[in-house]
Design an enzyme around this catalytic site. Sequence first.
Site, PDB file in Angstrom:
ATOM      1  N   SER A 210      58.006 -55.078 -67.427  1.00  0.00           N
ATOM      2  CA  SER A 210      58.664 -55.827 -66.328  1.00  0.00           C
ATOM      3  C   SER A 210      57.903 -56.549 -65.473  1.00  0.00           C
ATOM      4  O   SER A 210      57.866 -55.981 -64.262  1.00  0.00           O
ATOM      5  CB  SER A 210      59.911 -54.994 -66.129  1.00  0.00           C
ATOM      6  OG  SER A 210      59.437 -54.406 -64.731  1.00  0.00           O
TER       7      SER A 210
ATOM      8  N   HIS B 274      62.698 -50.721 -70.101  1.00  0.00           N
ATOM      9  CA  HIS B 274      62.245 -49.681 -70.456  1.00  0.00           C
ATOM     10  C   HIS B 274      62.632 -48.459 -71.652  1.00  0.00           C
ATOM     11  O   HIS B 274      62.323 -47.770 -71.911  1.00  0.00           O
ATOM     12  CB  HIS B 274      61.441 -48.666 -69.275  1.00  0.00           C
ATOM     13  CG  HIS B 274      60.672 -49.374 -68.524  1.00  0.00           C
ATOM     14  ND1 HIS B 274      60.223 -48.987 -67.181  1.00  0.00           N
ATOM     15  CD2 HIS B 274      59.762 -50.501 -68.734  1.00  0.00           C
ATOM     16  CE1 HIS B 274      59.388 -49.775 -66.770  1.00  0.00           C
ATOM     17  NE2 HIS B 274      59.014 -50.795 -67.642  1.00  0.00           N
TER      18      HIS B 274
ATOM     19  N   GLU C 153      64.843 -47.756 -63.185  1.00  0.00           N
ATOM     20  CA  GLU C 153      64.122 -46.556 -63.154  1.00  0.00           C
ATOM     21  C   GLU C 153      64.839 -45.405 -62.225  1.00  0.00           C
ATOM     22  O   GLU C 153      65.672 -45.891 -61.085  1.00  0.00           O
ATOM     23  CB  GLU C 153      62.785 -46.425 -62.680  1.00  0.00           C
ATOM     24  CG  GLU C 153      61.933 -47.295 -63.258  1.00  0.00           C
ATOM     25  CD  GLU C 153      60.344 -47.853 -62.836  1.00  0.00           C
ATOM     26  OE1 GLU C 153      59.989 -46.880 -61.744  1.00  0.00           O
ATOM     27  OE2 GLU C 153      59.897 -48.507 -63.451  1.00  0.00           O
TER      28      GLU C 153
ATOM     29  N   GLU D  22      57.988 -44.513 -70.193  1.00  0.00           N
ATOM     30  CA  GLU D  22      57.275 -43.852 -68.918  1.00  0.00           C
ATOM     31  C   GLU D  22      57.614 -42.377 -68.994  1.00  0.00           C
ATOM     32  O   GLU D  22      57.522 -41.538 -67.861  1.00  0.00           O
ATOM     33  CB  GLU D  22      57.591 -44.285 -67.557  1.00  0.00           C
ATOM     34  CG  GLU D  22      57.273 -45.874 -67.341  1.00  0.00           C
ATOM     35  CD  GLU D  22      57.592 -46.417 -66.024  1.00  0.00           C
ATOM     36  OE1 GLU D  22      58.050 -45.778 -65.004  1.00  0.00           O
ATOM     37  OE2 GLU D  22      56.755 -47.327 -65.584  1.00  0.00           O
TER      38      GLU D  22
ATOM     39  N   ASP E  84      64.415 -47.698 -59.050  1.00  0.00           N
ATOM     40  CA  ASP E  84      63.491 -49.099 -59.261  1.00  0.00           C
ATOM     41  C   ASP E  84      64.923 -49.953 -59.991  1.00  0.00           C
ATOM     42  O   ASP E  84      64.975 -49.751 -61.073  1.00  0.00           O
ATOM     43  CB  ASP E  84      62.295 -49.120 -59.906  1.00  0.00           C
ATOM     44  CG  ASP E  84      61.606 -50.291 -59.882  1.00  0.00           C
ATOM     45  OD1 ASP E  84      62.183 -51.429 -59.238  1.00  0.00           O
ATOM     46  OD2 ASP E  84      60.628 -50.332 -60.380  1.00  0.00           O
TER      47      ASP E  84
ATOM     48  N   GLU F 212      63.625 -49.718 -54.945  1.00  0.00           N
ATOM     49  CA  GLU F 212      62.479 -50.883 -55.112  1.00  0.00           C
ATOM     50  C   GLU F 212      63.317 -52.186 -55.839  1.00  0.00           C
ATOM     51  O   GLU F 212      64.270 -51.902 -56.640  1.00  0.00           O
ATOM     52  CB  GLU F 212      61.633 -50.025 -55.991  1.00  0.00           C
ATOM     53  CG  GLU F 212      60.401 -51.134 -56.458  1.00  0.00           C
ATOM     54  CD  GLU F 212      59.724 -50.245 -57.593  1.00  0.00           C
ATOM     55  OE1 GLU F 212      59.383 -49.099 -57.315  1.00  0.00           O
ATOM     56  OE2 GLU F 212      58.848 -50.859 -58.487  1.00  0.00           O
TER      57      GLU F 212
ATOM     58  N   ASP G 257      58.045 -54.625 -55.243  1.00  0.00           N
ATOM     59  CA  ASP G 257      57.225 -54.674 -56.385  1.00  0.00           C
ATOM     60  C   ASP G 257      56.794 -56.234 -56.793  1.00  0.00           C
ATOM     61  O   ASP G 257      56.016 -56.922 -56.409  1.00  0.00           O
ATOM     62  CB  ASP G 257      57.592 -53.713 -57.416  1.00  0.00           C
ATOM     63  CG  ASP G 257      56.862 -53.668 -58.934  1.00  0.00           C
ATOM     64  OD1 ASP G 257      55.763 -54.443 -58.696  1.00  0.00           O
ATOM     65  OD2 ASP G 257      57.344 -53.345 -59.754  1.00  0.00           O
TER      66      ASP G 257
ATOM     67  N   LYS H 183      49.743 -52.033 -57.563  1.00  0.00           N
ATOM     68  CA  LYS H 183      49.311 -51.988 -58.840  1.00  0.00           C
ATOM     69  C   LYS H 183      48.285 -52.769 -58.949  1.00  0.00           C
ATOM     70  O   LYS H 183      48.234 -54.076 -58.591  1.00  0.00           O
ATOM     71  CB  LYS H 183      50.434 -52.561 -59.774  1.00  0.00           C
ATOM     72  CG  LYS H 183      51.624 -51.781 -59.805  1.00  0.00           C
ATOM     73  CD  LYS H 183      52.659 -52.532 -60.622  1.00  0.00           C
ATOM     74  CE  LYS H 183      53.937 -51.641 -60.820  1.00  0.00           C
ATOM     75  NZ  LYS H 183      55.272 -52.592 -61.296  1.00  0.00           N
TER      76      LYS H 183
ATOM     77  N   HIS I 116      51.501 -46.644 -61.137  1.00  0.00           N
ATOM     78  CA  HIS I 116      51.106 -46.865 -62.726  1.00  0.00           C
ATOM     79  C   HIS I 116      51.720 -47.917 -63.133  1.00  0.00           C
ATOM     80  O   HIS I 116      52.450 -48.899 -62.737  1.00  0.00           O
ATOM     81  CB  HIS I 116      51.458 -45.772 -63.588  1.00  0.00           C
ATOM     82  CG  HIS I 116      53.035 -45.611 -63.629  1.00  0.00           C
ATOM     83  ND1 HIS I 116      53.519 -44.613 -64.751  1.00  0.00           N
ATOM     84  CD2 HIS I 116      53.896 -46.025 -63.054  1.00  0.00           C
ATOM     85  CE1 HIS I 116      54.773 -44.807 -64.573  1.00  0.00           C
ATOM     86  NE2 HIS I 116      55.092 -45.613 -63.438  1.00  0.00           N
TER      87      HIS I 116
ATOM     88  N   SER J   6      54.185 -49.274 -66.807  1.00  0.00           N
ATOM     89  CA  SER J   6      54.819 -48.775 -67.925  1.00  0.00           C
ATOM     90  C   SER J   6      53.833 -48.616 -69.161  1.00  0.00           C
ATOM     91  O   SER J   6      54.216 -47.750 -69.954  1.00  0.00           O
ATOM     92  CB  SER J   6      56.110 -49.632 -68.564  1.00  0.00           C
ATOM     93  OG  SER J   6      55.794 -51.030 -68.694  1.00  0.00           O
TER      94      SER J   6
ATOM     95  N   LYS K  36      53.696 -43.416 -57.705  1.00  0.00           N
ATOM     96  CA  LYS K  36      54.596 -43.589 -58.849  1.00  0.00           C
ATOM     97  C   LYS K  36      53.843 -43.379 -60.104  1.00  0.00           C
ATOM     98  O   LYS K  36      53.146 -44.332 -60.511  1.00  0.00           O
ATOM     99  CB  LYS K  36      55.309 -44.808 -58.642  1.00  0.00           C
ATOM    100  CG  LYS K  36      56.684 -44.962 -59.241  1.00  0.00           C
ATOM    101  CD  LYS K  36      57.295 -46.255 -58.865  1.00  0.00           C
ATOM    102  CE  LYS K  36      57.311 -47.425 -60.026  1.00  0.00           C
ATOM    103  NZ  LYS K  36      58.445 -48.373 -60.086  1.00  0.00           N
TER     104      LYS K  36
HETATM  105  P1  PGA Z   1      56.064 -52.343 -65.613  1.00  0.00           P
HETATM  106  O1  PGA Z   1      57.157 -51.672 -64.607  1.00  0.00           O
HETATM  107  O2  PGA Z   1      54.978 -51.714 -65.516  1.00  0.00           O
HETATM  108  O3  PGA Z   1      56.924 -52.331 -66.681  1.00  0.00           O
HETATM  109  O4  PGA Z   1      56.059 -53.637 -64.858  1.00  0.00           O
HETATM  110  C1  PGA Z   1      57.273 -50.734 -63.485  1.00  0.00           C
HETATM  111  C2  PGA Z   1      57.955 -51.187 -62.131  1.00  0.00           C
HETATM  112  O5  PGA Z   1      58.623 -52.172 -62.342  1.00  0.00           O
HETATM  113  O6  PGA Z   1      57.629 -50.632 -61.084  1.00  0.00           O
HETATM  114 ZN    ZN Z   2      59.171 -52.004 -60.029  1.00  0.00          ZN
END
Ligand code: PGA
Ligand code: ZN
Length: 418
Positions: free
Chosen positions: A40, A152, A161, A204, A239, A280, A307, A332, A360, A362, A383
């Site tokens: 995502s 996910h 999440e 995850e 999230d 989030e 994010d 990230k 991290h 996904s 996370k």
């Molecule tokens: P992603 O999701 O690694 O699939 O982008 C993680 C997040 O949205 O925090």
């Molecule tokens: Zn996110």
Amino acid sequence: RIEDVRAREVLDSRGNPTVEVTVKLEGGGSGRFSVPSGASKGKREALELRDGGKWLRGMGVIKAVRNVNEIIRPSLIGVDASIQPLVDDILIQLDGTPNKSRLGANSILGASVASAKASSDQMGVPLYKYLGGAFSRVLPIPLMNIINGGKHAGNELAIQEFMIVPVKFKTFKDALFAGVSVYMELKALLEERYGRHAVNLGDEGGFAPPMKRTEEALEALVSSIERVGLEGEVKLAIDCAASNFYADGKYNIDGASLTKEELISFYERIVDEYPIVAIEDPFHEEDLDSLSELTKKLGHRILLVGDDYFVSNERYLRKGIEAKAGNAVLLKVNQIGTLTEAVRTASLAFRYGYRVIVSHRSGETNDPFISDFSVALNCGYIKAGAPARGERVAKYNRLLEIEEELGSVASFSQLDTL
Ligand code: PGA
Ligand code: ZN
């Protein structure tokens, strides 16, 4: 000095190809990093270069591997790997685009992190100390995603999440194992309530039960926490990844179609009713105004994390700071593409009192780089998914190792909004 840089194709935790880069130094040090991948993704993230076409549904990274071996390699040979901003500057210039679309953020990040690891290996210093220095000692609070929804999982939960956050503990180890006990209890609870098919795992490592409503998931977490006697010590976070349930001006959640005002009231209500300490991406990634509004209402009580909003990019975080939107940034490294840029984003966040949560993706590999990175930054939050599946536990196990190594100097982060 860098003697060699080599890339190859390996697989990530979803079975998709990804780039692994190895950097060797003249003095014998070497470092290797394999790049994670999101599902995502934020629209403004640096570009992840994929081959396209029919083979492997377009997911191959042969071009990215070739970019490392043919374009990055000759430019990095002879460069002093201990000067990370120099290495990263060369990579940024070589690419020359604002979103790393020429060489791909996956090839660039592979070289950036592998080079740092090679240098830490050469100096014989653990990576967290190499990156952070002698004062790195804060073990992060883990935000553990144990119910998966959204992109996910194959259920109807709009929110992506549902995390547990062990906060009232003296050590990282105690916090982690408290999280593990809730995770185990949740499995039993889901089996009782929904049957055996409810305990299959999402991307995850969290469960992907056939739930429909947000509060069904929040209630299951609260009950599991209570059943192991950890109420007050283990809190919740979500999230929303709200871009994924936004369409035509409305948010489609829990069988309703909400305006942003209604969604704000919804968040206010669940924060009152459940022990939520972080939310989030509560609105779609273009709607900074609503994030500002929610920050005004809830920012003194909980973390409001950007994010997809900030995509670990200094430029977008600055816009958020100016708009007083959010009070925390998810970090990230593959959203931005080099270590130096990620650290700059973190520095900007610290300067304006925004928390930093190292994260991290996904799609992960077994590389525990983010664990060292979070301790290096002393940022206090990570996370890293559920305490299950090899690529997730690799991060937690590395943090246990770092905590032991630091011994009495180690300090476990405390949530500062409580
Ligand atoms: P992603 O999701 O690694 O699939 O982008 C993680 C997040 O949205 O925090
Ligand atoms: Zn996110």
